[in-house]
Write a protein that holds these residues in place. Structure first.
Motif, mmCIF file in Angstrom:
data_model
loop_
_atom_site.group_PDB
_atom_site.id
_atom_site.type_symbol
_atom_site.label_atom_id
_atom_site.label_comp_id
_atom_site.label_asym_id
_atom_site.label_seq_id
_atom_site.Cartn_x
_atom_site.Cartn_y
_atom_site.Cartn_z
ATOM 1 N N GLU A 1 -5.702 8.079 -0.931
ATOM 2 C CA GLU A 1 -6.422 6.897 -0.466
ATOM 3 C C GLU A 1 -5.469 5.759 -0.114
ATOM 4 O O GLU A 1 -5.647 5.077 0.910
ATOM 5 N N TRP A 2 -4.455 5.548 -0.928
ATOM 6 C CA TRP A 2 -3.512 4.475 -0.638
ATOM 7 C C TRP A 2 -2.690 4.778 0.617
ATOM 8 O O TRP A 2 -2.371 3.869 1.398
ATOM 9 N N THR B 1 0.833 -1.211 0.000
ATOM 10 C CA THR B 1 0.000 0.000 0.000
ATOM 11 C C THR B 1 0.865 1.258 0.000
ATOM 12 O O THR B 1 0.509 2.256 -0.638
ATOM 13 N N THR B 2 1.997 1.206 0.695
ATOM 14 C CA THR B 2 2.893 2.368 0.710
ATOM 15 C C THR B 2 3.488 2.624 -0.666
ATOM 16 O O THR B 2 3.523 3.769 -1.139
ATOM 17 N N ILE B 3 3.935 1.559 -1.324
ATOM 18 C CA ILE B 3 4.498 1.706 -2.671
ATOM 19 C C ILE B 3 3.432 2.201 -3.642
ATOM 20 O O ILE B 3 3.694 3.067 -4.493
ATOM 21 N N ALA B 4 2.209 1.673 -3.512
ATOM 22 C CA ALA B 4 1.115 2.118 -4.390
ATOM 23 C C ALA B 4 0.852 3.609 -4.201
ATOM 24 O O ALA B 4 0.667 4.349 -5.181
ATOM 25 N N GLY B 5 0.840 4.070 -2.946
ATOM 26 C CA GLY B 5 0.643 5.495 -2.690
ATOM 27 C C GLY B 5 1.743 6.348 -3.269
ATOM 28 O O GLY B 5 1.495 7.428 -3.833
ATOM 29 N N TYR B 6 2.974 5.882 -3.151
ATOM 30 C CA TYR B 6 4.123 6.620 -3.702
ATOM 31 C C TYR B 6 4.035 6.703 -5.228
ATOM 32 O O TYR B 6 4.256 7.769 -5.817
ATOM 33 N N VAL B 7 3.697 5.591 -5.865
ATOM 34 C CA VAL B 7 3.595 5.567 -7.330
ATOM 35 C C VAL B 7 2.504 6.520 -7.810
ATOM 36 O O VAL B 7 2.689 7.251 -8.803
#
Length: 235
Positions: A166-167, A148-154
């Motif tokens: 949201e991520w 989830t952290t990587i998704a938010g960063y991307v």
């Protein structure tokens, strides 16, 4: 007063007077204050035994013969502490709007500490003292926290900021499980353990508490995200 004077006066009022919405965002909301106080209080309780890097002071029972357990545990605890503090800053709208550079740097601190803190969980999760139930809960938590952290960063890198937000809410909900884990474990121990010397009962209670500590957080986060989406559509 001429029509030109009226237009200048109206332009002055629009330019100078602050918007009510901006004033409201500048305040620290009581829930955020409570969250920050809870994080600081928890860190004041949880960190001291590990500051001296003495394995004998650890509150978590290490498995026998696993030499890397304590270094990985300390890494997770220190990085998790940074993630909790940085996450609180990320949730502060006034800081994000008034000092965007601070928001960006605290965001980078959150991402790095969360990713490597999550990897540290994965290093020790399969060898924890309390058996398969806790091991599965902590392994799943570590994987989801990292993803989830990587998704938010991307999403942030792609300037898709609504999805980024949201991520990162999901990521912080998982991060916050480190605080609620103690509370859920206590509740589960009260209801599931009749003999404090029974390892199987204790392992079951601690395993269930480990699952609840992040599943409930994630469900609350999803409910809140859905609620805010509906509120935006209504407006």
């Amino acid at each position: 007063m001429t029509a030109a004077d009226d237009r200048r006066r109206l332009l002055f009022m629009v330019t100078v007077e602050p918007k009510p919405a901006t004033r409201s965002r500048a305040k620290i909301k009581p829930p955020l204050i409570a969250l920050m106080m809870l994080v600081v209080a928890f860190l004041g309780y949880a960190l001291p035994p590990y500051l001296g890097l003495d394995p004998a002071q650890a509150r978590t029972l290490p498995p026998t013969g696993v030499s890397y357990y304590y270094p990985a545990l300390v890494t997770h605890i220190f990085l998790g502490s940074i993630a909790l503090l940085a996450g609180c800053l990320q949730l502060w709208p006034w800081l994000r709007e008034r000092y965007p550079q601070v928001h960006r740097w605290s965001g980078r601190a959150y991402v790095l500490s969360s990713v490597f803190g999550g990897l540290a969980i994965l290093t020790v999760s399969t060898v924890t003292y309390w058996g398969p139930n806790q091991q599965a809960a902590n392994t799943t938590l570590g994987v989801l926290w990292v993803l989830t952290t990587i998704a938010g960063y991307v999403k942030a890198r792609k300037h898709r900021y609504a999805e980024h937000r949201e991520w990162m809410v999901r990521s912080f909900a998982l991060c916050f499980s480190i605080i609620l884990n103690r509370a859920w474990t206590t509740v589960c121990t009260v209801f599931l353990v009749s003999d404090g010397n029974d390892y199987a009962q204790l392992a079951q209670a601690i395993g269930v508490g480990s699952w609840l500590s992040w599943i409930v957080n994630l469900l609350v986060a999803e409910w809140w995200l859905q609620h805010t989406r509906v509120a935006k559509r209504v407006r």
